[in-house]
Design a protein around this motif. Structure first.
Motif, PDB file in Angstrom:
ATOM      1  N   MET A 235       0.799  -1.215   0.000  1.00 34.95           N
ATOM      2  CA  MET A 235       0.000   0.000   0.000  1.00 34.95           C
ATOM      3  C   MET A 235       0.842   1.280   0.000  1.00 34.95           C
ATOM      4  SD  MET A 235      -3.251  -0.542  -0.186  1.00 34.95           S
ATOM      5  CE  MET A 235      -3.898   1.004   0.460  1.00 34.95           C
ATOM      6  N   ALA A 236       2.002   1.242   0.638  1.00 32.73           N
ATOM      7  CA  ALA A 236       2.834   2.442   0.680  1.00 32.73           C
ATOM      8  C   ALA A 236       3.477   2.671  -0.683  1.00 32.73           C
ATOM      9  CB  ALA A 236       3.905   2.299   1.750  1.00 32.73           C
ATOM     10  N   VAL A 237       3.331   3.866  -1.197  1.00 36.72           N
ATOM     11  CA  VAL A 237       3.908   4.194  -2.496  1.00 36.72           C
ATOM     12  C   VAL A 237       5.417   3.959  -2.492  1.00 36.72           C
ATOM     13  CG1 VAL A 237       4.368   6.093  -4.089  1.00 36.72           C
ATOM     14  CG2 VAL A 237       2.093   5.820  -3.107  1.00 36.72           C
ATOM     15  N   LEU A 238       6.061   4.233  -1.379  1.00 36.66           N
ATOM     16  CA  LEU A 238       7.508   4.057  -1.286  1.00 36.66           C
ATOM     17  C   LEU A 238       7.908   2.608  -1.044  1.00 36.66           C
ATOM     18  CD1 LEU A 238       8.548   7.272   0.687  1.00 36.66           C
ATOM     19  CD2 LEU A 238       8.471   6.877  -1.778  1.00 36.66           C
ATOM     20  N   GLY A 272       3.149   7.545   1.560  1.00 33.61           N
ATOM     21  CA  GLY A 272       2.153   7.481   0.491  1.00 33.61           C
ATOM     22  C   GLY A 272       1.093   6.413   0.681  1.00 33.61           C
ATOM     23  N   TYR A 273       0.995   5.829   1.866  1.00 35.94           N
ATOM     24  CA  TYR A 273       0.015   4.763   2.112  1.00 35.94           C
ATOM     25  C   TYR A 273      -1.410   5.248   1.881  1.00 35.94           C
ATOM     26  CZ  TYR A 273      -2.170   0.772   4.542  1.00 35.94           C
ATOM     27  OH  TYR A 273      -2.907  -0.336   4.867  1.00 35.94           O
ATOM     28  N   CYS A 274      -1.705   6.473   2.262  1.00 37.45           N
ATOM     29  CA  CYS A 274      -3.080   6.978   2.201  1.00 37.45           C
ATOM     30  C   CYS A 274      -3.463   7.593   0.861  1.00 37.45           C
ATOM     31  CB  CYS A 274      -3.307   8.010   3.306  1.00 37.45           C
ATOM     32  SG  CYS A 274      -3.257   7.306   4.974  1.00 37.45           S
ATOM     33  N   LEU A 275      -2.548   7.581  -0.085  1.00 35.07           N
ATOM     34  CA  LEU A 275      -2.917   8.114  -1.399  1.00 35.07           C
ATOM     35  C   LEU A 275      -4.051   7.287  -2.012  1.00 35.07           C
ATOM     36  CD1 LEU A 275       0.589   8.874  -2.942  1.00 35.07           C
ATOM     37  CD2 LEU A 275      -1.166  10.530  -2.325  1.00 35.07           C
ATOM     38  N   PRO A 276      -4.980   7.949  -2.717  1.00 33.49           N
ATOM     39  CA  PRO A 276      -6.099   7.206  -3.323  1.00 33.49           C
ATOM     40  C   PRO A 276      -5.619   6.302  -4.456  1.00 33.49           C
ATOM     41  CG  PRO A 276      -6.143   9.519  -3.979  1.00 33.49           C
ATOM     42  CD  PRO A 276      -5.087   9.388  -2.933  1.00 33.49           C
TER      43      PRO A 276
END
Length: 276
Positions: A235-238, A272-276
């Motif tokens: 889930m995290a973008v990174l 970035g976990y909460c990015l849609p």
């Protein structure tokens, strides 16, 4: 509806307030010389990293801990490393009288409290239908009551001094719907302290600033459990958890003169976990 310029002019007595007298050099704004900082949950994890960041900026630091007596040695070591005064206090933040007496002890020992970091927290990862009411009470007593008690008694000091900074550690779980399904009580407790902090920022506007930090998964004992680790990476973008060295400077920013125009803010730091 249209409005004329003259219709929008509202006179407020005593406004505008003067700008604060802060250094023009940005790096100097981060210095905490002469400031006393209290950090709860300072024995390890984010709390320990924050306490070290404050010491590195030349603050006097009070390490609050409960069950992990290693905080005593760590406070002493960090004090020697950065050549600053440190002290360790054993206190149960879920006990109002303990919080009240320990804040009084800090003021007596160190002279004042300029910054209070309400960081201590806990989680029992279990769905609500499997969680006992005793487990519910335990989480709420630390995550909610503990923050309220610390805010109440630290706030009294701030008001008496005419200045202060409160920083509350919340969680990214207060921001998103796709939170871990086995932490409903933890998630709700963090939503409470986030909005509580925003309310305090308005209530204390005459004498103190209040801000909230909402971390995602960090590589600490409060980070992703083994069962949730792959989900955290996905889930995290990174594509990873955060390291505590990547968050402690944020707390320093909020504590220091670098952020004197910031209050009531909730800062999400989650890879970035909460990015849609």
């Amino acid at each position: 509806m249209s409005m004329r310029v003259e219709d929008t002019v509202i006179v407020r007595d005593g406004f505008p307030r003067p700008f604060p007298n802060i250094p023009s050099n940005a790096l100097d704004q981060f210095q905490m010389t002469g400031k006393v900082v209290v950090v709860t949950g300072a024995a390890d994890g984010i709390g320990l990293a924050v306490a070290e960041a404050m010491a590195g900026a030349n603050a006097t630091v009070a390490f609050w801990y409960n069950s992990n007596d290693a905080a005593v040695a760590k406070a002493e070591e960090i004090g020697k490393t950065y050549n600053v005064k440190t002290a360790a206090y054993k206190v149960d933040v879920s006990n109002a009288s303990s919080v009240q007496s320990t804040i009084a002890a800090v003021v007596k020992d160190l002279g004042r409290i300029d910054v209070f970091v309400a960081n201590a927290g806990m989680a029992i990862s279990r769905p609500i239908l499997e969680q006992t009411l005793a487990e519910f009470d335990k989480q709420m007593s630390v995550n909610v009551n503990g923050v309220v008690y610390c805010a109440k008694y630290a706030g009294e000091v701030f008001k008496r001094q005419g200045s202060g900074v409160l920083i509350i550690t919340s969680s990214m779980s207060a921001h998103i719907v796709n939170v871990p399904v086995d932490q409903p009580i933890y998630n709700g407790s963090k939503a409470f302290v986030t909005h509580f902090g925003k309310s305090l920022a308005r209530e204390w506007r005459e004498f103190a600033r209040v801000n909230i930090v909402s971390p995602g998964f960090f590589d600490t004992k409060m980070g992703a459990s083994p069962l949730a680790l792959n989900e955290a990476y996905r889930m995290a973008v990174l594509g990873r958890q955060g390291h505590v060295n990547e968050i402690k400077a944020l707390y320093l920013y909020l504590a220091s003169d670098a952020s004197t125009f910031m209050t009531g803010s909730d800062i999400l730091i989650d890879g970035g976990y909460c990015l849609p």
